[in-house]
Design a protein around this motif. Structure first.
Motif, PDB file in Angstrom:
ATOM      1  N   ARG A  10      11.227  18.283 -35.807  1.00 12.96           N
ATOM      2  CA  ARG A  10       9.797  18.398 -36.071  1.00 12.96           C
ATOM      3  C   ARG A  10       9.541  19.433 -37.168  1.00 12.96           C
ATOM      4  O   ARG A  10       8.740  19.212 -38.061  1.00 12.96           O
ATOM      5  CB  ARG A  10       9.080  18.808 -34.791  1.00 12.96           C
ATOM      6  CG  ARG A  10       7.767  18.164 -34.623  1.00 12.96           C
ATOM      7  CD  ARG A  10       7.046  18.511 -33.370  1.00 12.96           C
ATOM      8  NE  ARG A  10       7.806  19.255 -32.399  1.00 12.96           N
ATOM      9  CZ  ARG A  10       7.441  19.425 -31.154  1.00 12.96           C
ATOM     10  NH1 ARG A  10       6.336  18.907 -30.720  1.00 12.96           N
ATOM     11  NH2 ARG A  10       8.150  20.128 -30.302  1.00 12.96           N
ATOM     12  N   SER A  13      10.489  18.162 -40.639  1.00  9.42           N
ATOM     13  CA  SER A  13       9.870  16.893 -41.006  1.00  9.42           C
ATOM     14  C   SER A  13       9.237  16.958 -42.389  1.00  9.42           C
ATOM     15  O   SER A  13       8.542  17.913 -42.722  1.00  9.42           O
ATOM     16  CB  SER A  13       8.788  16.524 -39.985  1.00  9.42           C
ATOM     17  OG  SER A  13       8.051  15.409 -40.432  1.00  9.42           O
ATOM     18  N   PRO A  14       9.462  15.912 -43.195  1.00 12.32           N
ATOM     19  CA  PRO A  14       8.806  15.872 -44.510  1.00 12.32           C
ATOM     20  C   PRO A  14       7.320  15.561 -44.399  1.00 12.32           C
ATOM     21  O   PRO A  14       6.602  15.582 -45.379  1.00 12.32           O
ATOM     22  CB  PRO A  14       9.546  14.740 -45.222  1.00 12.32           C
ATOM     23  CG  PRO A  14      10.039  13.866 -44.127  1.00 12.32           C
ATOM     24  CD  PRO A  14      10.330  14.784 -42.966  1.00 12.32           C
ATOM     25  N   HIS A  15       6.874  15.291 -43.184  1.00 15.04           N
ATOM     26  CA  HIS A  15       5.477  14.909 -42.968  1.00 15.04           C
ATOM     27  C   HIS A  15       4.617  16.072 -42.482  1.00 15.04           C
ATOM     28  O   HIS A  15       3.536  15.862 -41.958  1.00 15.04           O
ATOM     29  CB  HIS A  15       5.403  13.758 -41.958  1.00 15.04           C
ATOM     30  CG  HIS A  15       6.237  12.595 -42.360  1.00 15.04           C
ATOM     31  ND1 HIS A  15       5.944  11.794 -43.433  1.00 15.04           N
ATOM     32  CD2 HIS A  15       7.386  12.108 -41.843  1.00 15.04           C
ATOM     33  CE1 HIS A  15       6.858  10.871 -43.558  1.00 15.04           C
ATOM     34  NE2 HIS A  15       7.751  11.035 -42.608  1.00 15.04           N
ATOM     35  N   ARG A  16       5.084  17.295 -42.661  1.00 14.73           N
ATOM     36  CA  ARG A  16       4.307  18.461 -42.254  1.00 14.73           C
ATOM     37  C   ARG A  16       3.005  18.480 -43.036  1.00 14.73           C
ATOM     38  O   ARG A  16       2.971  18.182 -44.222  1.00 14.73           O
ATOM     39  CB  ARG A  16       5.088  19.741 -42.519  1.00 14.73           C
ATOM     40  CG  ARG A  16       6.434  19.749 -41.852  1.00 14.73           C
ATOM     41  CD  ARG A  16       6.688  20.658 -40.738  1.00 14.73           C
ATOM     42  NE  ARG A  16       5.770  21.707 -40.497  1.00 14.73           N
ATOM     43  CZ  ARG A  16       6.115  22.881 -40.059  1.00 14.73           C
ATOM     44  NH1 ARG A  16       7.365  23.167 -39.898  1.00 14.73           N
ATOM     45  NH2 ARG A  16       5.228  23.788 -39.786  1.00 14.73           N
ATOM     46  N   ASN A  17       1.947  18.827 -42.365  1.00 12.88           N
ATOM     47  CA  ASN A  17       0.632  18.793 -42.979  1.00 12.88           C
ATOM     48  C   ASN A  17       0.138  20.213 -43.230  1.00 12.88           C
ATOM     49  O   ASN A  17       0.005  21.002 -42.288  1.00 12.88           O
ATOM     50  CB  ASN A  17      -0.336  18.043 -42.067  1.00 12.88           C
ATOM     51  CG  ASN A  17      -1.673  17.825 -42.698  1.00 12.88           C
ATOM     52  OD1 ASN A  17      -2.322  18.775 -43.115  1.00 12.88           O
ATOM     53  ND2 ASN A  17      -2.100  16.586 -42.761  1.00 12.88           N
ATOM     54  N   ASN A  61      -1.205  17.800 -34.093  1.00 18.56           N
ATOM     55  CA  ASN A  61      -2.564  17.609 -34.589  1.00 18.56           C
ATOM     56  C   ASN A  61      -3.510  17.641 -33.386  1.00 18.56           C
ATOM     57  O   ASN A  61      -3.725  16.619 -32.741  1.00 18.56           O
ATOM     58  CB  ASN A  61      -2.659  16.272 -35.327  1.00 18.56           C
ATOM     59  CG  ASN A  61      -3.990  16.078 -36.011  1.00 18.56           C
ATOM     60  OD1 ASN A  61      -4.854  16.935 -35.964  1.00 18.56           O
ATOM     61  ND2 ASN A  61      -4.141  14.937 -36.648  1.00 18.56           N
TER      62      ASN A  61
END
Length: 93
Positions: A10, A13-17, A61
């Motif tokens: 986690r 992750s390349p999807h960290r916002n 989120n």
């Protein structure tokens, strides 16, 4: 697969916002400024201290209801938590 492996994935992750990270950092700063532990905020908010940590690290989120519960646990209104995270500079974008 252990929890540490899941957490590491986690975190990497390349999807960290960045918005979630900014919100989480503000929540952590406000908690620490008030001298509160995650356990204390958890008791006051009904949220798990582990989940609070996930929020503070920007790993999850949180829903509006969860944000409201977190703000209650911190002893502040939700708009103060959001303002601490996004303040005036976000309105100019």
């Amino acid at each position: 697969m252990g929890t540490r492996t899941l957490d590491r994935r986690r975190l990497d992750s390349p999807h960290r916002n960045p918005l979630l990270e900014r919100f989480g950092l503000a929540a952590r700063r406000l908690r620490e400024e008030r001298g509160l532990t995650r356990d204390a905020v958890g008791v006051a908010s009904g949220l798990s201290p582990v989940y609070i940590g996930n929020i503070e690290r920007g790993e999850v989120n949180p829903t509006l209801l969860t944000q409201t519960r977190l703000a209650t646990g911190l002893g502040i209104p939700l708009d103060a938590l959001v303002a601490a995270a996004f303040g005036d500079d976000e309105r100019d974008r």
